[in-house]
Design a protein around this motif. Structure first.
Motif, PDB file in Angstrom:
ATOM      1  N   ILE A  48      38.877  52.485  44.506  1.00 23.32           N
ATOM      2  CA  ILE A  48      38.183  53.778  44.541  1.00 23.32           C
ATOM      3  C   ILE A  48      37.966  54.298  43.122  1.00 23.32           C
ATOM      4  O   ILE A  48      36.887  54.801  42.784  1.00 23.32           O
ATOM      5  N   CYS A  49      38.988  54.186  42.295  1.00 26.35           N
ATOM      6  CA  CYS A  49      38.930  54.752  40.941  1.00 26.35           C
ATOM      7  C   CYS A  49      38.129  53.909  39.961  1.00 26.35           C
ATOM      8  O   CYS A  49      37.705  54.411  38.913  1.00 26.35           O
ATOM      9  N   TYR A  50      37.947  52.630  40.278  1.00 29.21           N
ATOM     10  CA  TYR A  50      37.363  51.711  39.307  1.00 29.21           C
ATOM     11  C   TYR A  50      35.989  52.172  38.826  1.00 29.21           C
ATOM     12  O   TYR A  50      35.671  52.075  37.638  1.00 29.21           O
ATOM     13  N   LYS A  51      35.203  52.693  39.748  1.00 28.11           N
ATOM     14  CA  LYS A  51      33.850  53.134  39.373  1.00 28.11           C
ATOM     15  C   LYS A  51      33.886  54.325  38.425  1.00 28.11           C
ATOM     16  O   LYS A  51      32.943  54.545  37.668  1.00 28.11           O
ATOM     17  N   PHE A  52      34.971  55.118  38.499  1.00 30.97           N
ATOM     18  CA  PHE A  52      35.082  56.267  37.603  1.00 30.97           C
ATOM     19  C   PHE A  52      35.676  55.862  36.255  1.00 30.97           C
ATOM     20  O   PHE A  52      35.340  56.434  35.221  1.00 30.97           O
ATOM     21  N   ILE A  53      36.558  54.846  36.270  1.00 35.79           N
ATOM     22  CA  ILE A  53      37.166  54.372  35.021  1.00 35.79           C
ATOM     23  C   ILE A  53      36.175  53.516  34.241  1.00 35.79           C
ATOM     24  O   ILE A  53      36.065  53.616  33.015  1.00 35.79           O
ATOM     25  N   VAL A  54      35.470  52.635  34.969  1.00 38.83           N
ATOM     26  CA  VAL A  54      34.440  51.784  34.350  1.00 38.83           C
ATOM     27  C   VAL A  54      33.112  52.115  35.051  1.00 38.83           C
ATOM     28  O   VAL A  54      32.728  51.474  36.028  1.00 38.83           O
ATOM     29  N   PRO A  55      32.406  53.119  34.590  1.00 38.46           N
ATOM     30  CA  PRO A  55      31.198  53.582  35.299  1.00 38.46           C
ATOM     31  C   PRO A  55      30.006  52.640  35.132  1.00 38.46           C
ATOM     32  O   PRO A  55      29.998  51.758  34.271  1.00 38.46           O
ATOM     33  N   GLY A  56      29.011  52.860  35.990  1.00 37.70           N
ATOM     34  CA  GLY A  56      27.748  52.143  35.871  1.00 37.70           C
ATOM     35  C   GLY A  56      27.771  50.747  36.466  1.00 37.70           C
ATOM     36  O   GLY A  56      28.686  50.369  37.199  1.00 37.70           O
ATOM     37  N   GLN A  57      26.768  49.970  36.105  1.00 37.79           N
ATOM     38  CA  GLN A  57      26.590  48.627  36.633  1.00 37.79           C
ATOM     39  C   GLN A  57      27.767  47.718  36.302  1.00 37.79           C
ATOM     40  O   GLN A  57      28.201  46.904  37.124  1.00 37.79           O
ATOM     41  N   GLU A  58      28.315  47.857  35.094  1.00 40.27           N
ATOM     42  CA  GLU A  58      29.429  47.003  34.686  1.00 40.27           C
ATOM     43  C   GLU A  58      30.621  47.186  35.629  1.00 40.27           C
ATOM     44  O   GLU A  58      31.263  46.217  36.033  1.00 40.27           O
ATOM     45  N   GLY A  59      30.902  48.429  35.993  1.00 40.60           N
ATOM     46  CA  GLY A  59      32.008  48.701  36.899  1.00 40.60           C
ATOM     47  C   GLY A  59      31.800  48.074  38.264  1.00 40.60           C
ATOM     48  O   GLY A  59      32.736  47.515  38.850  1.00 40.60           O
ATOM     49  N   GLU A  60      30.573  48.145  38.775  1.00 37.75           N
ATOM     50  CA  GLU A  60      30.272  47.565  40.083  1.00 37.75           C
ATOM     51  C   GLU A  60      30.392  46.039  40.056  1.00 37.75           C
ATOM     52  O   GLU A  60      30.881  45.426  41.016  1.00 37.75           O
ATOM     53  N   VAL A  61      29.956  45.432  38.957  1.00 37.48           N
ATOM     54  CA  VAL A  61      30.034  43.971  38.830  1.00 37.48           C
ATOM     55  C   VAL A  61      31.495  43.528  38.809  1.00 37.48           C
ATOM     56  O   VAL A  61      31.901  42.615  39.550  1.00 37.48           O
ATOM     57  N   GLN A  62      32.314  44.163  37.968  1.00 42.75           N
ATOM     58  CA  GLN A  62      33.725  43.793  37.865  1.00 42.75           C
ATOM     59  C   GLN A  62      34.461  44.049  39.183  1.00 42.75           C
ATOM     60  O   GLN A  62      35.305  43.249  39.606  1.00 42.75           O
ATOM     61  N   LEU A  63      34.133  45.163  39.812  1.00 40.33           N
ATOM     62  CA  LEU A  63      34.784  45.487  41.087  1.00 40.33           C
ATOM     63  C   LEU A  63      34.411  44.469  42.152  1.00 40.33           C
ATOM     64  O   LEU A  63      35.243  44.102  42.993  1.00 40.33           O
TER      65      LEU A  63
END
Length: 504
Positions: free
Chosen positions: A253-268
């Protein structure tokens, strides 16, 4: 005790069959999604993120009523039908109010969570989680009544329907869209992620019709006096459940807020795909929980209960560590469950699997406060574990990415497990055999690290070596538990035709 263990093993086998088959079949969706949804698009990250929210909301909407129902349904002074009707009606009302609120404020919620372009994703999953919460009490009734066959049938029906529709959407529909466009006017080839949620909603709604006979028991309505007692018992379980599920999904849940944007979605997406490989432990723990929870509450007056819990703990640890070895020793094969674009995240698999084992042990250790009406202890332990998880995530994720998420879960569950054991041994001692448990951990981890140290370059020789190491664990386990193995062998031999003929 032997008969009780036999009954527990039988129930676990039935529930386990549905969970294992179901999760295995659902694994078919993992390669489907990861091969059809590229890692670079971040689409699988969206799926991982939204399903994390639904897991959290499911705990909120059931608010511990499954365990609460088991507790009150097994009390001599409470009518089981009234306990069910009260629990199911309460959860149903809360779920309906939640769904109405979500649909009313759908766009603002979508804007806040980063899904402004697709608020319907959240609307569909809000409906799914509301239905799931209500169905959780209906499934609990089946478990209470030991109706494992219907339980399994409904669970597998959902799974087969879900897989069938997903296969149609991702494999057949694109071809039909090209060859027969007049029949596929409703289909949008760019809406892949959205169709995952559409299919889930259709299948979840269909399962409800399988509960028509059980829904008749709702005629008892809500017993106000009983509801007050149930809420008094369940509110610590709600806190325990919220914090417990946060230990599982807070990182996603928090990952998108810690690593925002496209990069966060890719890593998640990479992290979420690799975690699926580690879920074999979660499958076993879930099957075990389905069988063990009603088993313990149904026998809470058994004088042998502490001894029983100690024996069950040992077998649970033995089995889950074997599962850990099987996954890690054959990771060269299992990694093909996901597309090679996601393989960079495989390093988190052993960490997540060990965290899942700690969670299973923590579940085993939780009965001392559940049976003694001290469920608030669970909330305290889980809160401390969750604080550790979130701290690790917010400090280390910006530097180490999703690997820090895996270590956060590991630390959180380890802390919960240790606190529950230490306080439990003071409040309600259970004679756990610690040295054998530590011995199995040392053996399994020793074999795992030895395999990593040797690690032949040839995949064939690597699998041969790893198979030998798994057999070492099995042989040692059988030797240490030779009394149990002997009893099982004797029981099997007694059922063979030759045994009876010789006896005659």
């Amino acid at each position: 005790m032997a008969n009780s263990l036999k009954k527990l093993a039988g129930q676990t086998a039935i529930y386990g069959l549905s969970s294992i088959i179901g999760r295995f079949l659902n694994y078919l969706l993992v390669p489907l999604y990861t091969y059809k949804i590229t890692a670079a698009s971040g689409g699988y990250g969206v799926v991982t993120n939204i399903y994390a929210y639904t897991a959290f909301l499911l705990v909120m909407l059931t608010f511990g009523m499954e365990t609460t129902f088991f507790y009150f349904a097994n009390r001599e002074d409470v009518d089981a039908d009234k306990a069910f009707s009260t629990a199911a009606s309460a959860v149903g009302v809360v779920s309906l109010l939640f769904l109405c609120a979500c649909l009313t404020f759908l766009q603002p919620i979508a804007n806040a969570l980063g899904y402004a372009a697709h608020p319907e994703y959240l609307g569909m999953m809000a409906a799914v989680v509301a239905l799931d919460a209500f169905q959780a009490i209906l499934f609990a009734l089946l478990r209470h009544q030991n109706r494992a066959i219907k339980f399994v049938t409904l669970k597998l029906s959902f799974i087969f329907a879900n897989i069938g529709l997903n296969l149609f959407i991702f494999l057949l529909a694109p071809t039909l869209y090209v060859r027969c466009p007049q029949l596929m006017g409703w289909y949008n080839p760019d809406y892949q992620v959205g169709y995952i949620f559409v299919v889930n909603l259709i299948c979840t709604g269909a399962v409800t019709f399988g509960f028509i006979p059980e829904l008749k028991k709702l005629r008892f309505g809500i017993d106000g006096k009983l509801l007050k007692q149930m809420l008094s018992y369940t509110w610590p379980l709600l806190l325990f459940g919220i914090i417990g599920i946060l230990n599982q999904v807070a990182d996603k849940i928090c990952y998108k807020f810690i690593v925002p944007g496209q990069e966060g979605e890719v890593q998640l997406g990479i992290y979420g795909a690799c975690v699926k490989i580690a879920m074999i432990i979660a499958i076993f723990t879930q099957a075990f929980r389905y069988a063990y929870e009603p088993f313990v509450f149904g026998g809470q007056r058994d004088k042998n209960s502490p001894e029983m819990q100690a024996v069950v703990m040992k077998y649970f640890v033995m089995t889950t560590l074997l599962a850990f070895l099987l996954v890690m020793m054959y990771i060269d094969i299992l990694k093909y469950i996901i597309s090679d674009a996601y393989w960079e995240g495989l390093k988190v698999v052993p960490i997540v699997m060990m965290a899942e084992i700690f969670m299973g042990i923590y579940f085993n250790l939780s009965f001392w406060y559940k049976l003694n009406k001290q469920t608030w202890w669970g909330a305290i332990f889980s809160a401390i574990g969750c604080a550790a998880l979130l701290t690790i995530n917010f400090i280390f994720v910006p530097k180490y990415g999703y690997v820090a998420c895996a270590w956060g879960g590991f630390a959180g569950y380890f802390i919960c497990m240790m606190l529950s054991y230490i306080v439990g041994q003071i409040k309600a001692p259970v004679p756990y055999k610690i040295l054998p448990l530590l011995g199995y951990f040392a053996l399994a981890l020793g074999l795992y690290f030895f395999a990593g140290l040797i690690c032949p370059e040839s995949i064939v020789w690597r699998l041969v070596l790893n198979t030998g190491l798994v057999l070492v664990y099995v042989v040692v386990m059988c030797y240490c538990e030779r009394e149990l193995v002997g009893k099982i062998t004797s029981a099997v031999l007694r059922k063979l035709p030759g045994h009876y003929s010789a006896k005659k």
